[in-house]
Design an enzyme around this catalytic site. Structure first.
Site, short mmCIF file in Angstrom:
data_model
loop_
_atom_site.label_atom_id
_atom_site.label_comp_id
_atom_site.label_asym_id
_atom_site.label_seq_id
_atom_site.Cartn_x
_atom_site.Cartn_y
_atom_site.Cartn_z
CG ASP A 26 53.85 4.88 9.41
OD1 ASP A 26 52.89 4.10 9.35
OD2 ASP A 26 53.92 5.82 10.23
CG LEU A 27 52.16 9.62 5.46
CD1 LEU A 27 50.76 10.05 5.07
CD2 LEU A 27 53.20 10.52 4.81
CG ASP B 104 50.01 6.41 8.57
OD1 ASP B 104 49.66 5.30 9.02
OD2 ASP B 104 50.77 7.18 9.19
#
Length: 734
Positions: free
Chosen positions: A346-347, A389
């Site tokens: 996950d960004l 994301d």
């Protein structure tokens, strides 16, 4: 015909009698008498013979006429002009004529009935050929009556006659036509066709079969069709197919066909059982096998499936593609006892990029990040974008933990390198969670949850890192989630309420106000203190919902006091999250609008930590609340960032000295008391009201009173009380 022959012979005999009679007239009487007597005797004998013969002929004629009339084959007698002389019952039925006289009376020419093949018929009948011909006849209202003809010619009494035999062949012709159509269809069909007998032996194949399988017809006749099947456990599968075929009469499915040169193609196969209709039973006489190559169709379906499973933005698998592949890989792991590892990514701070620059910049970041993922992994490692994301990687097979660490370390490093997004550079990072089957979970859903939980563990640990699944930590978080669920249920059920702790004047001891404190009264009437639940929700949306509930309860309580003539102020605590939230601001604005008399009696306690968050929204909201008339109290003075500066930043109605300083009175530590004395002197010099928290003993009260502090609260006066008990306490100070 026989009748005409018999009649001719009788006429000949009778004509001889006339000749004898002329002879009698020429003789003399005596001669005549003698000769006549002799002739009469001879004539009598001859006539008896003729009569007997005639009667026999008549009897034979009648018998022949019956046979002719009732013959199962149609007969027509034609003269040399093809006029119909005679027709039996079968012939008349062919022409739809009820009785012989109707046909005979009309003297119709046979040629009039021929609608197709007349020239052929005339050539044939004139040639007296013994071969048969086929023509089409017309009858009354019916055309296309197909007939096969045989002929026999003979001469009688100087005349020529033709006897025609008529055999209707409509059904045979239709059958032959159908067979020809089916034969053409069989030969030129673009699908392979096999005809097998009841023992599964091939009797016939078509041209398409040869083209598809590369086997010549002669090579497969007498063999079983299962020689072309390439699936595993062929014999059992073949038996299962024919078992269903026996029961249902039909089977269809996709089967891999093995050609003569060894190629394998997926074929859509149809098997049909043919039953013996004559026996009217379930006896199967033949099987028909129809198959066609569906390689292109399957390939097209595969392409469509791949398109539907690909994320349009990044070119990675989408959620649908991930679900299908994960299902396959997980089942393979269970079947083969292999490991399966999920890596969730996950960004970090992706939302901030979207909010500041727009979604096109966010999309560009996702595209670049996906490229870095592909470059950092093997082709066999499958990557999917689940949405937003969030990404996931499937690693199949046994991979040692150090190798996974190297892989994920590389992913963390790649993710944290600066991105060039159009006209800006952007620094980003990723949080990564890792979970493996069967170490961390033994079912598919649990493995997904474990990898997702590990990723959130990485985020809470500071982001920009990877985290292996920690079962103990996961259980703690799961307990926290369960606790959150219980808190949310309590909010919905309105189980939270405020308790009030009295504040008293140092000089007179009179009641001067209250501080509202949050409590959770559970369904079994147990009281839960904020220390046991507040940390779980204090920065979440449900805390705002709960805060508004309590504020509204408090406003209603103060409004009731006002209506009874009492005006005690009540202070309520708000943290930074509450102070910055628009819903809290709106709640206070609504109080000001609907309960103007209550405004002056509500105080808002804030900590130095809250007002030194450098949040412009908090400062703006506090300023607006003060403008509306709400009082602001500085809570826990002396424990924040810069206590002296906080006194300058806002105009506070009162300053609350933290209880930790009040406890120093009991220890009689002069150095600590010097600090407390300094705080009191500073606040008094600024002419600020002082409220001392945590006063529990008379010694503390005496010390603070000697220092001329204004007010105090603590267990020395009263523990916090529920609103239902507050009236009993108030009565002592009326």
């Amino acid at each position: 015909m026989q009748y005409l022959i018999d009649h001719t012979r009788i006429v000949e005999i009778e004509s001889n009698f006339d000749k004898y009679e002329a002879l009698f007239q020429a003789l003399s009487t005596e001669q005549n008498a003698q000769v006549k007597a002799n002739l009469l005797a001879e004539y009598s004998t001859l006539k008896n013979q003729v009569t007997t013969s005639y009667n026999k002929l008549i009897e034979s004629r009648n018998q022949f006429a019956d046979l002719f009339e009732q013959a199962p084959i149609g007969y027509l007698l034609l003269d040399r002009k093809q006029q119909i002389i005679e027709a039996n019952a079968k012939a008349r039925s062919i022409f739809k004529i009820a009785v012989y006289d109707d046909l005979h009376a009309e003297q119709k020419s046979f040629s009039n009935f021929v609608i197709n093949g007349l020239a052929k018929f005339l050539d044939w009948v004139n040639s007296e050929s013994s071969a048969s011909i086929e023509i089409s006849l017309a009858n009354q209202g019916v055309h296309g009556n197909r007939i096969k003809l045989f002929q026999h010619s003979y001469h009688l009494l100087g005349q020529e006659f033709t006897l025609l035999s008529l055999i209707p062949i409509n059904k045979e012709h239709e059958l032959l036509s159908s067979l020809q159509i089916y034969k053409t269809l069989f030969e030129y069909a673009q699908v392979g066709v096999i005809i097998a007998d009841r023992d599964h032996k091939i009797q016939e194949v078509n041209a398409a079969f040869t083209k598809i399988t590369k086997y010549r017809r002669e090579e497969v006749l007498g063999n079983s069709p299962d020689i072309f099947y390439s699936f595993k456990d062929k014999e059992k599968h073949y038996e299962d197919i024919f078992k269903e075929l026996q029961q249902q009469g039909y089977w269809t499915g996709i089967v891999d066909i093995l050609t003569k040169n060894g190629d394998v193609f997926p074929e859509e196969l149809e098997l049909i059982a043919i039953y013996d209709e004559a026996e009217r039973s379930s006896q199967i006489t033949h099987y028909i096998v129809i198959f066609k190559n569906v390689s292109n169709h399957i390939e097209n379906e595969r392409n469509l499936l791949e398109i539907s499973e690909i994320d349009a933005l990044t070119g990675l698998l989408n959620r649908k593609g991930f679900n299908r592949l994960f299902q396959q890989r997980f089942e393979a792991s269970q079947r083969e006892g292999a490991e399966l590892t999920l890596v969730f990514l996950d960004l970090d701070n992706f939302k901030g990029l979207n909010d500041r620059y727009g979604h096109n910049y966010g999309d560009e970041l996702l595209i670049n990040f996906a490229k870095r993922l592909r470059n950092g992994l093997k082709k066999s490692d499958k990557i999917a974008r689940l949405g937003g994301d969030e990404f996931v990687i499937i690693l199949y097979g046994e991979i040692p933990a150090p190798a996974i660490e190297r892989i994920t370390n590389k992913l963390v490093e790649d993710a944290s390198r600066v991105y060039q997004l159009f006209d800006i550079t952007f620094k980003c990072s990723a949080s990564i969670g890792i979970a493996s089957y069967p170490q961390d979970a033994i079912d598919k859903q649990s493995l997904l949850q474990a990898a997702d939980a590990a990723m959130y563990q990485a985020k809470r640990a500071g982001k920009n890192r990877f985290q292996f699944f920690n079962k103990a930590l996961f259980q703690t978080e799961k307990d926290r989630e369960n606790k959150l669920d219980a808190i949310n249920a309590a909010i919905r059920n309105r189980e939270f309420e405020f308790f009030l702790q009295p504040q008293h004047s140092m000089k007179s001891g009179t009641l001067i106000g209250f501080e509202a404190l949050l409590r959770w009264r559970t369904s079994d009437n147990q009281i839960v203190l904020p220390a046991d639940f507040l940390a779980d929700i204090e920065n979440r949306e449900e805390f705002i919902t709960l805060s508004i509930q309590i504020i509204n309860q408090l406003v209603m309580q103060i409004d009731v006091w006002i209506k009874h003539g009492f005006k005690w102020p009540v202070a309520i605590n708000l943290n930074a999250y509450q102070l910055a939230h628009s819903r809290i601001k709106k709640a206070f604005f609504k109080i000001a609008e609907n309960y103007p008399d209550v405004i002056a009696l509500i105080g808002i306690e804030v900590t130095e930590t809250a007002i030194f968050e450098n949040d412009k929204q908090i400062e703006a909201n506090l300023t607006e609340m003060q403008t509306q008339g709400f009082k602001i109290f500085l809570d826990d003075f002396g424990t924040g960032y810069a206590s002296i500066y906080s006194l300058k930043k806002f105009h506070f109605h009162a300053i609350k000295i933290d209880g930790s300083f009040i406890n120093d009175i009991l220890s009689e530590d002069h150095k600590q008391l010097t600090l407390l004395d300094g705080i009191i002197q500073l606040l008094q010099s600024m002419e600020l009201d002082i409220i001392c928290e945590g006063v529990e003993e008379q010694k503390q009260l005496d010390y603070l009173a000697e220092k001329n502090c204004d007010a105090a609260q603590g267990y020395f006066f009263q523990k916090p009380l529920p609103s239902k008990q507050i009236w009993a306490y108030i009565k002592n100070y009326l």
